[in-house]
Design an enzyme around this catalytic site. Sequence first.
Site, PDB file in Angstrom:
ATOM      1  N   ARG A  56       0.867  -1.183   0.000  1.00 56.71           N
ATOM      2  CA  ARG A  56       0.000   0.000   0.000  1.00 56.71           C
ATOM      3  C   ARG A  56       0.898   1.226   0.000  1.00 56.71           C
ATOM      4  O   ARG A  56       2.113   1.115   0.124  1.00 56.71           O
ATOM      5  CB  ARG A  56      -1.040  -0.019   1.145  1.00 56.71           C
ATOM      6  CG  ARG A  56      -0.699  -0.731   2.410  1.00 56.71           C
ATOM      7  CD  ARG A  56       0.439  -0.139   3.172  1.00 56.71           C
ATOM      8  NE  ARG A  56       0.264   1.295   3.329  1.00 56.71           N
ATOM      9  CZ  ARG A  56       1.241   2.156   3.549  1.00 56.71           C
ATOM     10  NH1 ARG A  56       2.496   1.761   3.621  1.00 56.71           N
ATOM     11  NH2 ARG A  56       1.002   3.430   3.685  1.00 56.71           N
ATOM     12  N   ARG A  99      -7.153  -0.506  -6.928  1.00 56.18           N
ATOM     13  CA  ARG A  99      -7.499   0.546  -5.959  1.00 56.18           C
ATOM     14  C   ARG A  99      -7.745   1.838  -6.744  1.00 56.18           C
ATOM     15  O   ARG A  99      -7.046   2.108  -7.723  1.00 56.18           O
ATOM     16  CB  ARG A  99      -6.398   0.744  -4.906  1.00 56.18           C
ATOM     17  CG  ARG A  99      -6.351  -0.411  -3.896  1.00 56.18           C
ATOM     18  CD  ARG A  99      -5.485  -0.099  -2.694  1.00 56.18           C
ATOM     19  NE  ARG A  99      -6.139   0.772  -1.736  1.00 56.18           N
ATOM     20  CZ  ARG A  99      -5.504   1.290  -0.678  1.00 56.18           C
ATOM     21  NH1 ARG A  99      -4.221   1.030  -0.465  1.00 56.18           N
ATOM     22  NH2 ARG A  99      -6.148   2.070   0.174  1.00 56.18           N
ATOM     23  N   GLN A 204      -1.460   2.146   9.966  1.00 53.57           N
ATOM     24  CA  GLN A 204      -0.192   2.287   9.219  1.00 53.57           C
ATOM     25  C   GLN A 204       0.833   3.068  10.038  1.00 53.57           C
ATOM     26  O   GLN A 204       2.036   2.869   9.887  1.00 53.57           O
ATOM     27  CB  GLN A 204      -0.438   3.024   7.884  1.00 53.57           C
ATOM     28  CG  GLN A 204      -1.200   2.226   6.849  1.00 53.57           C
ATOM     29  CD  GLN A 204      -2.678   2.522   6.878  1.00 53.57           C
ATOM     30  OE1 GLN A 204      -3.237   2.858   7.922  1.00 53.57           O
ATOM     31  NE2 GLN A 204      -3.348   2.372   5.752  1.00 53.57           N
ATOM     32  N   ASP A 245      -1.900  10.640  -2.064  1.00 50.33           N
ATOM     33  CA  ASP A 245      -2.320   9.641  -3.058  1.00 50.33           C
ATOM     34  C   ASP A 245      -2.640  10.268  -4.405  1.00 50.33           C
ATOM     35  O   ASP A 245      -2.491   9.640  -5.442  1.00 50.33           O
ATOM     36  CB  ASP A 245      -3.531   8.863  -2.546  1.00 50.33           C
ATOM     37  CG  ASP A 245      -3.059   7.869  -1.509  1.00 50.33           C
ATOM     38  OD1 ASP A 245      -2.862   8.286  -0.353  1.00 50.33           O
ATOM     39  OD2 ASP A 245      -2.818   6.712  -1.881  1.00 50.33           O
TER      40      ASP A 245
HETATM   41  O1  MRU Z   1      -4.446   3.080   2.279  1.00 51.40           O
HETATM   42  P1  MRU Z   1      -2.963   3.289   2.118  1.00 51.40           P
HETATM   43  O2  MRU Z   1      -2.168   2.721   3.224  1.00 51.40           O
HETATM   44  O3  MRU Z   1      -2.498   2.856   0.746  1.00 51.40           O
HETATM   45  O4  MRU Z   1      -2.785   4.858   2.173  1.00 51.40           O
HETATM   46  C1  MRU Z   1      -1.510   5.395   2.028  1.00 51.40           C
HETATM   47  C2  MRU Z   1      -1.469   6.867   2.192  1.00 51.40           C
HETATM   48  O5  MRU Z   1      -2.465   7.527   2.375  1.00 51.40           O
HETATM   49  C3  MRU Z   1      -0.127   7.525   2.029  1.00 51.40           C
HETATM   50  O6  MRU Z   1      -0.033   8.659   2.830  1.00 51.40           O
HETATM   51  C4  MRU Z   1       0.053   7.948   0.561  1.00 51.40           C
HETATM   52  O7  MRU Z   1      -0.201   6.876  -0.287  1.00 51.40           O
HETATM   53  C5  MRU Z   1       1.405   8.466   0.304  1.00 51.40           C
HETATM   54  S1  MRU Z   1       2.621   7.194   0.446  1.00 51.40           S
HETATM   55  C6  MRU Z   1       4.122   7.838   0.019  1.00 51.40           C
END
Ligand code: MRU
Length: 354
Positions: A56, A99, A204, A245
Amino acid sequence: MTAPFPNLPPTPDTAIVWQSDSLYLLDQRDLPSVAKYLQLRSAAATANAIRDMVVRGAPAIGVTAAYGVVLAAREAFAENPTGWKQGIAARISRLRMSRPTASNLFWALGRMQQLIEQLSAERDPEAELLAEAVKIHERDVADNMRMGEMGAELIDGPTRVITHCNAGALATGGYGTALGVIRSAFARGSIHQVYADETRPWLQGSRLTAWELLQDGIPVTLLADGAAASLMSRGDIGWIIVGSDRIAANGDVANKIGTYGLAVAAKHHGVRVMVVAPTSTVDMQMASGQEIPIEVRGDDEVLGCGGKQIGADGAEVWNPVFDVTPAELVDVIVTEKGIVHSPTRKKLEKLITN
Ligand code: MRU
């Protein structure tokens, strides 16, 4: 015969490994208590791994999908050596649907697709596609190191910072975006304390960010997401540093749910907000954050914790996993191409076309 594990110790910087014709992903669902790799040999398995959060973080999803296209090519070529382009298209569609929010997924698939268009339909495409996936992976690491230094330049410490979710090596090809800046600034002595939101529901922050930072010898203090505003009110937080993202053309930033609340609280307390993301996260097709597709995941993620149900049976759940922070709450966006202060469409256009 392929090796059952990559010949590497599991570390945040080796979370995505291509070795002996297989893709290996460090399974982030079980970290930090269990550090084990999953071996992937098909595009469908790769798409499922992205969907199920084995890997992720936007840039890491992009890198993984690029390797997924290599697996797709191998499968399609084995099926039909003179017409593999048809077979690869359906597999890429599946990767594309894994996703919805991370721009880097679509960016990486777009790059692989461009190369596919140039390749002969009658020759094995695997080696060329693998070389492109490796390039995407290596470029991401190099961009992160560059952004780490540029972001660290902005921090006139020593100060304390808050980060949210995991925007580290695990979430990228290596080194990290927000954590890249934190790593570089810590090395310079301009950050001396890092607070990490635990980041419900996937944790996370407490599982991944804390694990990564501690391995680098960077002390980390965990806090419940709801404690961040109170921490800011004490007056000794210099920056909120997060990844993204997807960044819309006007500078609105989609990131892990809770980022918007942090930015609102930061504005109130005079804390600056730094977003660190490569330009592969910037989507100039989205006029504003309102157009960014926000993933909504299952009720079980909010009702449960650590595989155990904790919420009341029968309660309804709303589980959007990203939110949008309006550009006016963002002080600075750090990309590999440069820094944008107080982002606007005009400034981002100039950066992207440079
Ligand atoms: O749901 P996730 O764990 O994929 O979300 C990740 C995030 O929101 C991060 O902050 C984002 O992807 C930036 S990662 C360098």
